[in-house]
Design an enzyme around this catalytic site. Structure first.
Site, mmCIF file in Angstrom:
data_model
loop_
_atom_site.group_PDB
_atom_site.id
_atom_site.type_symbol
_atom_site.label_atom_id
_atom_site.label_comp_id
_atom_site.label_asym_id
_atom_site.label_seq_id
_atom_site.Cartn_x
_atom_site.Cartn_y
_atom_site.Cartn_z
ATOM 1 N N HIS A 120 0.834 -1.204 0.000
ATOM 2 C CA HIS A 120 0.000 0.000 0.000
ATOM 3 C C HIS A 120 0.870 1.255 0.000
ATOM 4 C CE1 HIS A 120 -3.712 2.277 1.172
ATOM 5 N NE2 HIS A 120 -2.806 3.092 1.708
ATOM 6 N N GLU A 121 1.826 1.319 0.923
ATOM 7 C CA GLU A 121 2.673 2.507 1.013
ATOM 8 C C GLU A 121 3.609 2.622 -0.183
ATOM 9 O OE1 GLU A 121 1.748 4.653 2.979
ATOM 10 O OE2 GLU A 121 0.502 3.391 4.270
ATOM 11 N N HIS A 124 1.825 4.602 -2.804
ATOM 12 C CA HIS A 124 1.979 6.039 -2.582
ATOM 13 C C HIS A 124 3.366 6.507 -3.011
ATOM 14 C CE1 HIS A 124 -1.738 6.969 -0.521
ATOM 15 N NE2 HIS A 124 -1.522 6.073 0.432
ATOM 16 N N GLU A 136 -4.503 7.876 -3.156
ATOM 17 C CA GLU A 136 -5.034 6.630 -2.612
ATOM 18 C C GLU A 136 -5.375 5.637 -3.714
ATOM 19 O OE1 GLU A 136 -5.652 4.393 0.828
ATOM 20 O OE2 GLU A 136 -4.748 6.364 0.535
#
Length: 491
Positions: free
Chosen positions: A256-257, A260, A286
């Site tokens: 997830h990170e 980003h 996101e």
């Protein structure tokens, strides 16, 4: 043109100082001594004072008056759009208020963490009351007699309104609730059991970051209570967390990170230390983290590769085959924590927060009644009671640091990701074959070329439309969920 060049040179220094302020925030959440919290608050306030003054400096006003935007190319016009908006926004917020918010929210983060650890909501109520008071004052200054919460949303998702979000969520909620009910009533995939040592988790976490294209020469991975990504350009850092009985928490927090971080790392270098040199909005940001984590990282093809990696990494891993593992990764089950929620229920957690913070900012809900309102709403939405504050109102860091208007961008990011994934699958015909061997290059290069490299060049809506060929709509995302979980649960 000299005015434009002078403005951009000045803006570059402002952007550099903003990155320094961001690095202070990274340090606070990773390695800062606990006893440094009060001083760090003063440091953050000092940085905010400097940044506030630069954003509305007299010479900036002079340059803005001299520059005729229509004489610039599209990139120059986009730069001016961001700078003019920042100038107008900053003028509305008094410098002492901006500095006070920076100081109070910096200190409140540690106070939230302590209250969460102590399971003591009462100790945090006066802290949050102060944060809410300051943020409402800021929102009123920004709103100019308009909707305070709309002004807050605009900081994270420009040109979006609470009414538009509420309508979108109302459209999504019935289909999400129906899908959740059907999944929970069907035979469930097996859960994951066993002990997964931290050292081995972090080693595989690094392998996952590499597989998704995270550039370790311009970043690093650390641990934090609440995983996050920080920075842009040539220094983009991420954090993850580890639970030795739940390796998915570590692996999917990392992916997830990385989503980003790759957005920030892949922006055109020509935009470095300019307003275009960062993600255009938190909703678009996101969309990158969610499509990396879910549509790619939890796909049947990629989990087939991850299954083999876990077999070779962990002695206690006893899932029998890749098909079973796909169900295990995507298992729909009851839980309290937003960041650990499955794709079906995740947005319901966000919608709860959206409604509560909207009521807080409008003055319809007091902070002292927030925990009771949270608990009542959670039980109504999920069918069981919150057992402790760390699983309820104290689970997220966002409100302590003043991020009101931020939560709805999580659900909006899922909507955007649905649109992007629809277009990605049409263009990347060998996607599943590539993902099945851990090769994400086709998918991540598509996202880089169509979205990430452009940074803040376009508005959020235009960014999604340019990349996906469609106006943002929840329909592709809902269709994706129903097809995927219909397969897993044989609905």
């Amino acid at each position: 043109m000299n005015a434009f060049k002078d403005l951009m040179a000045f803006q570059s220094q402002t952007e550099a100082l903003s990155q320094v302020a961001g690095r202070l925030g990274w340090d606070q959440e990773t390695v800062m001594p606990v006893g440094a919290a009060q001083q760090r608050g003063e440091e953050m306030a000092a940085m905010e004072n400097v940044l506030h003054a630069r954003r509305i400096a007299p010479q900036v006003a002079d340059w803005l008056a001299k520059i005729e935007d229509s004489t610039l190319d599209l990139v120059g016009q986009a730069q001016m759009r961001h700078i003019r908006k920042s100038f107008a926004r900053t003028q509305k917020v008094p410098a002492d208020l901006a500095a006070e918010i920076a100081k109070v929210t910096s200190q409140a983060q540690g106070q939230w963490a302590q209250a969460r650890s102590d399971k003591d909501t009462g100790a945090f109520v006066p802290v949050l009351e102060n944060v809410v008071r300051l943020k409402r004052e800021e929102g009123q200054a920004l709103a100019s007699n308009g909707d305070v919460y709309d002004a807050m949303i605009d900081d994270y998702e420009p040109d979006m309104t609470a009414a538009e979000l509420a309508a979108m969520f109302d459209e999504m909620r019935p289909r999400l609730v129906n899908l959740r009910s059907a999944a929970l009533e069907a035979p469930s995939p097996r859960a994951l059991f066993g002990h997964y040592p931290e050292k081995l988790q972090l080693a595989l976490s690094q392998k996952l970051a590499d597989a998704f294209g995270y550039d370790g020469k311009h970043g690093r991975i650390d641990k934090a209570v609440h995983p996050f990504s920080s920075g842009s350009g040539q220094d983009v850092r991420i954090t993850t967390r580890v639970s030795e009985d739940d390796p998915f928490n570590c692996f999917y927090s990392t992916i997830h990170e990385v989503g980003h971080a790759c957005y920030e790392q892949n922006i055109d270098n020509a935009y470095l230390l300019t307003p275009l040199g960062q993600g255009v909005s938190m909703g678009v940001h996101e969309s990158q983290s969610r499509i990396y984590e879910n549509q790619i990282g939890r796909s049947q093809a990629f989990t087939g590769w991850l299954f083999e990696q876990m077999k070779s990494s962990f002695d206690e891993f006893d899932v029998p085959d890749a098909t079973t593992f796909f169900g295990t990764v995507n298992r729909v089950n009851k839980g309290y924590i937003r960041t650990e929620a499955d794709e079906v229920q995740y947005n319901l957690h966000v919608m709860l927060r959206f409604d509560l913070e909207r009521a807080l900012m409008r003055g319809d809900l007091s902070v002292k009644d927030l925990e009771a309102a949270w608990n009542d709403r959670f039980e109504a939405d999920f069918g069981y009671a919150v057992d402790k504050p760390s699983n309820g109102v104290l689970q997220d860091v966002h409100w302590s640091v003043g991020l009101f208007g931020y939560f709805p961008t999580y659900a909006l990011g899922n909507v955007y990701a649905g649109c992007l994934y629809d277009a990605l699958r049409q263009d990347c015909l060998n996607l599943d074959a590539e993902l099945s061997v851990g090769n994400t290059v086709g998918a991540t290069n598509w996202l880089k070329a169509n979205l990430q490299t452009h940074g803040g060049l376009r508005s959020p809506r235009e960014t999604i439309e340019f990349a996906s060929g469609m106006a943002p709509s929840p329909k592709p995302f809902l269709g994706y969920l129903e097809a995927k979980f219909g397969q897993i649960y044989q609905l």
